[in-house]
Design an enzyme around this catalytic site. Structure first.
Site, mmCIF file in Angstrom:
data_model
loop_
_atom_site.group_PDB
_atom_site.id
_atom_site.type_symbol
_atom_site.label_atom_id
_atom_site.label_comp_id
_atom_site.label_asym_id
_atom_site.label_seq_id
_atom_site.Cartn_x
_atom_site.Cartn_y
_atom_site.Cartn_z
ATOM 1 N N GLY A 55 0.782 -1.236 0.000
ATOM 2 C CA GLY A 55 0.000 0.000 0.000
ATOM 3 C C GLY A 55 0.811 1.281 0.000
ATOM 4 O O GLY A 55 0.295 2.335 0.394
ATOM 5 N N SER A 56 2.060 1.223 -0.478
ATOM 6 C CA SER A 56 2.848 2.471 -0.455
ATOM 7 C C SER A 56 2.325 3.476 -1.492
ATOM 8 O O SER A 56 2.374 4.690 -1.262
ATOM 9 C CB SER A 56 4.336 2.193 -0.666
ATOM 10 O OG SER A 56 4.600 1.782 -1.981
ATOM 11 N N MET A 116 -3.007 -7.112 -7.527
ATOM 12 C CA MET A 116 -2.322 -8.144 -8.294
ATOM 13 C C MET A 116 -3.273 -9.232 -8.791
ATOM 14 O O MET A 116 -2.978 -10.418 -8.706
ATOM 15 C CB MET A 116 -1.181 -8.746 -7.457
ATOM 16 C CG MET A 116 -0.178 -7.719 -6.976
ATOM 17 S SD MET A 116 0.469 -6.652 -8.282
ATOM 18 C CE MET A 116 1.954 -7.530 -8.683
ATOM 19 N N ASN A 165 -4.024 2.291 -13.543
ATOM 20 C CA ASN A 165 -3.097 1.340 -12.917
ATOM 21 C C ASN A 165 -1.701 1.934 -12.941
ATOM 22 O O ASN A 165 -1.384 2.754 -13.809
ATOM 23 C CB ASN A 165 -3.109 0.027 -13.707
ATOM 24 C CG ASN A 165 -2.208 -1.035 -13.087
ATOM 25 O OD1 ASN A 165 -2.176 -1.196 -11.866
ATOM 26 N ND2 ASN A 165 -1.465 -1.755 -13.921
ATOM 27 N N HIS A 182 2.281 0.555 -13.118
ATOM 28 C CA HIS A 182 3.061 -0.654 -13.377
ATOM 29 C C HIS A 182 4.544 -0.283 -13.359
ATOM 30 O O HIS A 182 4.943 0.735 -13.936
ATOM 31 C CB HIS A 182 2.676 -1.249 -14.737
ATOM 32 C CG HIS A 182 3.336 -2.567 -14.982
ATOM 33 N ND1 HIS A 182 3.016 -3.699 -14.253
ATOM 34 C CD2 HIS A 182 4.326 -2.924 -15.833
ATOM 35 C CE1 HIS A 182 3.781 -4.701 -14.665
ATOM 36 N NE2 HIS A 182 4.580 -4.262 -15.617
ATOM 37 N N GLU A 239 -6.180 -5.277 -22.300
ATOM 38 C CA GLU A 239 -4.811 -5.798 -22.427
ATOM 39 C C GLU A 239 -4.118 -5.627 -21.076
ATOM 40 O O GLU A 239 -4.123 -4.524 -20.523
ATOM 41 C CB GLU A 239 -3.996 -4.975 -23.423
ATOM 42 C CG GLU A 239 -4.579 -4.807 -24.791
ATOM 43 C CD GLU A 239 -3.865 -3.654 -25.499
ATOM 44 O OE1 GLU A 239 -2.847 -3.913 -26.127
ATOM 45 O OE2 GLU A 239 -4.340 -2.507 -25.385
ATOM 46 N N LEU A 240 -3.469 -6.661 -20.592
ATOM 47 C CA LEU A 240 -2.802 -6.605 -19.286
ATOM 48 C C LEU A 240 -1.649 -5.601 -19.284
ATOM 49 O O LEU A 240 -0.788 -5.626 -20.161
ATOM 50 C CB LEU A 240 -2.274 -7.998 -18.926
ATOM 51 C CG LEU A 240 -1.474 -8.115 -17.618
ATOM 52 C CD1 LEU A 240 -2.347 -7.821 -16.408
ATOM 53 C CD2 LEU A 240 -0.837 -9.480 -17.510
ATOM 54 N N ASP A 241 -1.635 -4.735 -18.272
ATOM 55 C CA ASP A 241 -0.554 -3.749 -18.080
ATOM 56 C C ASP A 241 -0.219 -3.009 -19.368
ATOM 57 O O ASP A 241 0.958 -2.759 -19.661
ATOM 58 C CB ASP A 241 0.721 -4.429 -17.546
ATOM 59 C CG ASP A 241 0.507 -5.018 -16.160
ATOM 60 O OD1 ASP A 241 -0.265 -4.445 -15.393
ATOM 61 O OD2 ASP A 241 1.128 -6.044 -15.863
ATOM 62 N N GLU A 274 7.260 6.029 -8.644
ATOM 63 C CA GLU A 274 5.832 5.670 -8.655
ATOM 64 C C GLU A 274 5.065 6.629 -7.747
ATOM 65 O O GLU A 274 3.986 7.121 -8.105
ATOM 66 C CB GLU A 274 5.627 4.235 -8.153
ATOM 67 C CG GLU A 274 6.209 3.176 -9.059
ATOM 68 C CD GLU A 274 5.848 1.764 -8.609
ATOM 69 O OE1 GLU A 274 4.734 1.542 -8.118
ATOM 70 O OE2 GLU A 274 6.709 0.865 -8.740
HETATM 71 C C1 GAR Z 1 4.197 -1.374 -7.089
HETATM 72 O O1 GAR Z 1 5.560 -1.447 -7.445
HETATM 73 C C2 GAR Z 1 3.319 -1.403 -8.333
HETATM 74 O O2 GAR Z 1 3.875 -0.701 -9.405
HETATM 75 C C3 GAR Z 1 3.256 -2.881 -8.606
HETATM 76 O O3 GAR Z 1 3.108 -3.462 -7.339
HETATM 77 C C4 GAR Z 1 3.751 -2.648 -6.364
HETATM 78 C C5 GAR Z 1 2.766 -2.332 -5.269
HETATM 79 O O4 GAR Z 1 3.382 -1.650 -4.215
HETATM 80 N N1 GAR Z 1 2.175 -3.207 -9.480
HETATM 81 C C6 GAR Z 1 2.231 -4.134 -10.434
HETATM 82 O O5 GAR Z 1 3.214 -4.809 -10.640
HETATM 83 C C7 GAR Z 1 0.964 -4.245 -11.268
HETATM 84 N N2 GAR Z 1 1.169 -5.138 -12.361
HETATM 85 P P1 GAR Z 1 2.528 -0.893 -3.124
HETATM 86 O O6 GAR Z 1 1.518 -1.911 -2.589
HETATM 87 O O7 GAR Z 1 3.525 -0.507 -2.077
HETATM 88 O O8 GAR Z 1 1.867 0.281 -3.763
#
Ligand code: GAR
Length: 216
Positions: free
Chosen positions: A12-13, A90, A107, A109, A143-145, A174
């Site tokens: 959840g960052s 996810m 989203n 990624h 389409e995924l991601d 991010e």
């Molecule tokens: C993040 O790095 C995000 O980009 C990735 O999961 C992590 C979640 O971190 N998402 C994916 O890979 C989606 N395909 P967080 O829970 O600390 O935000």
């Protein structure tokens, strides 16, 4: 007041970065619900600490992914969100879910999409030998991601990087680009034409990272 629903599966960052941007007055919106498919997602605690309603919906109670998605789509519809924000969610979304909120799902990624889709994008970039990777905020399509890209940040890959160190470097970007993209969308500055996204008033044309360029 604009309203967000955030879907998470873990730490959840990114959710925290969005909450902080709301608190700082950078995003003028509220988060009415944080929904997780994982009971122990740390992001649920972050939401609760910030007085945000949370729901954990257990996928094992549903026979199909479609069934799960139809159920959570109803819950989310009740919140009447302006935007559905996937923040480390996810699970692949079914077509019905994407149709329900068409054009309203975003989203983040951890790659420069369309590179390195799916899981462990940072590890994929490292193993591939990329010298530049990064992160992307995009609209979610079937389409995924790989929907229309709203903003990307380029991040260098260093020779000594591990998946962990590279992930941390990308993550700090991010946390910068996701709140900014959400702000743009909620302010009505984002126009989508096919695959292309145009953001009114955004700066274009400077690339902050070109690590290997030298006098030549
Ligand atoms: C993040 O790095 C995000 O980009 C990735 O999961 C992590 C979640 O971190 N998402 C994916 O890979 C989606 N395909 P967080 O829970 O600390 O935000």
């Amino acid at each position: 007041m604009k309203n967000l629903v955030v879907l998470i599966s873990g730490r959840g960052s990114n959710l925290k970065a969005i909450i902080d941007a709301i608190k700082d007055g950078k995003i003028r919106a509220k988060i009415s619900l944080v929904l997780s498919n994982k009971k122990d997602a740390k992001g649920l605690d972050i939401a609760k600490e910030n007085g945000i309603k949370t729901k954990f919906i257990d996928p094992s109670f549903f026979e199909t992914r479609r069934g799960y998605d139809i159920y959570i789509a109803e819950l989310i519809k009740n919140e009447n969100p302006d935007l559905v924000v996937l923040a480390g969610y996810m699970r692949i979304l079914s077509e019905e879910f994407i149709d329900t909120f068409e054009g309203k799902i975003v989203n983040i990624h951890p790659s420069l999409v369309p590179a390195f889709q799916g899981k462990d994008a940072q590890k994929q970039a490292l193993e591939y030998g990329s010298l530049i990777t990064g992160c992307s905020v995009h609209f979610v399509t079937k389409e995924l991601d790989n929907g229309p890209v709203i903003i990307q940040a380029a991040v260098p890959v260093l020779p000594e990087d591990t998946p962990q160190s590279l992930s941390e470097r990308i993550l700090s970007f991010e946390h910068r680009i996701y709140p900014q993209a959400i702000k743009w969308i909620l302010e009505g500055r984002v126009e989508v034409k096919g695959r292309k996204v145009l953001v009114k008033g955004a700066k274009y044309g400077t690339i902050p990272v070109n690590p290997q360029l030298e006098d030549f």
